[in-house]
Write an enzyme that holds these catalytic residues in place. Structure first.
Site, short mmCIF file in Angstrom:
data_model
loop_
_atom_site.label_atom_id
_atom_site.label_comp_id
_atom_site.label_asym_id
_atom_site.label_seq_id
_atom_site.Cartn_x
_atom_site.Cartn_y
_atom_site.Cartn_z
CB SER A 181 -0.94 -0.01 1.21
OG SER A 181 -0.21 -0.24 2.40
CD GLU B 67 1.81 8.69 4.65
OE1 GLU B 67 1.53 8.07 5.69
OE2 GLU B 67 2.68 9.60 4.61
CG ASP C 132 2.85 15.43 16.77
OD1 ASP C 132 2.68 14.93 17.89
OD2 ASP C 132 3.40 14.83 15.82
CG PHE D 9 10.10 13.42 9.85
CD1 PHE D 9 9.19 14.32 10.38
CD2 PHE D 9 9.67 12.13 9.57
CE1 PHE D 9 7.87 13.96 10.63
CE2 PHE D 9 8.36 11.75 9.81
CZ PHE D 9 7.46 12.67 10.33
CG HIS E 230 1.64 1.90 4.53
ND1 HIS E 230 0.51 2.01 3.74
CD2 HIS E 230 1.86 3.15 5.04
CE1 HIS E 230 0.05 3.25 3.77
NE2 HIS E 230 0.86 3.97 4.55
#
Ligand code: FAD
Length: 288
Positions: free
Chosen positions: A7, A9, A101, A210, A259
């Site tokens: 899958s 994103e 967040d 990140f 994913h």
């Protein structure tokens, strides 16, 4: 090697150039026949309308199963549930339910007055609607807000107890991180699927920033490998090799579904899928 399901994103485009980039990404990756694709919700709820537009456009035009990300940030319960209701009305039946967040990027989370105070509450409310397959976030390297790994896993279990169907993990770089986490979750009584989130490294500097914010571990060997690859201008090659090996190790460890965080750039994900032996089937067909 067994063939995993996949899958992908994406994030919602903010302008015309971004829309073309997303379309190009979908054209390349949809032929791998993803079980679903998901569209993120900007930090602080900043892409509410854009996420909705991207989700419905992908579903209506391409007929893919699309999961809409939804967070608790900057919205009352009524506003969040109205967004969920608008998805239901549009025929979208999959949601990735997240706490989110602070909107200013300062880290942490501050509930909105009359808003959902946690991903557990959001998941329970979505589950009560009874119309959605609900996925939640999971953290193999733990989460900055978790007091311990045990508490991190208890929290995930509470989200499943609240009605989540599956979890998708934050990215990680060592198969053992995920496999240990998966086994510890099973020991804690979690029986639902946990899908590993794979981040092909597009931008080394951005990744380091990140990862520091979200608590993902960046191993020393990876830092050394990228230092050399940057010198030799071979970062894409290294990123593909590392992610392919990670995915192979996961599949060897019994993982059936991967994913991918595509960042709306298809090339690395395509190359990794191809290296894993997945073949792109029919070209993308437009439904509408
Ligand atoms: P939770 O699971 O609720 O909390 C994370 C951890 O914090 C828990 O493991 C728990 O240990 C600890 N914790 C939380 N609350 C408590 C408490 N009350 N007491 C003690 N410990 C607590 N963000 C976006 O803004 N938009 C997106 O589209 C988006 N997509 C994401 C997709 C995935 C697959 C993942 C993994 C993350 C995504 N995020 C997104 C980031 C996410 O919003 C942040 O990681 C956020 O900090 C946690 O959200 P969560 O729903 O996983 O939180």
């Amino acid at each position: 090697m067994a063939q995993p399901r996949v899958s992908f994103e994406f994030f919602p485009p903010k302008n015309l150039a971004g829309s073309f980039r997303l379309w190009d990404t979908l054209k390349v990756l949809a032929p791998f026949e993803p079980g679903f694709v998901s569209v993120t919700y900007g930090a602080g709820g900043t892409t509410r309308a854009l996420t909705h537009e991207a989700v419905t456009a992908i579903q209506q035009n391409l007929g893919l199963n699309v999961a809409a990300h939804l967070t608790c940030v900057n919205a009352t319960r009524a506003e969040t549930l109205a967004i969920a209701e608008s998805y239901r009305a549009a025929g979208i039946t999959e949601i990735v339910a997240l706490r989110g967040d602070a909107p200013d990027g300062a880290g942490g989370f501050r509930p909105t007055k009359d808003g959902f105070a946690s991903a557990i509450e959001l998941t329970r409310a979505l589950s009560d609607i009874g119309a959605f397959k609900i996925r939640v976030g999971a953290y193999p390297d733990s989460h900055p807000d978790a007091a311990s790994m045990a508490q991190n896993i208890d929290h995930l279990k509470a989200k499943f107890d609240a009605g989540a169907d599956e979890a998708i993990t934050q990215f990680f770089f060592e198969a053992d991180s995920f496999l240990r986490f998966r086994d510890a979750c099973a020991k804690a009584g979690i029986t639902q699927p946990i899908l590993p989130g794979i981040l092909p490294i597009e931008n080394w500097a951005g990744l380091c920033t990140f990862a520091a914010r979200c608590g993902a571990q960046v191993p020393a060997w990876l830092r050394d490998a990228f230092a050399t690859a940057r010198r030799d201008d071979r970062c894409d090659l290294l990123a593909t090799a590392i992610a392919t090996e990670l995915c192979s190790d996961l599949v060897a460890g019994g993982v059936e579904h991967l994913h991918f965080y595509t960042l709306n750039r298809p090339e690395l994900t395509r190359d990794i899928c191809t290296a894993l032996g997945l073949s792109a089937r029919a070209p993308l067909a437009q439904v509408a």
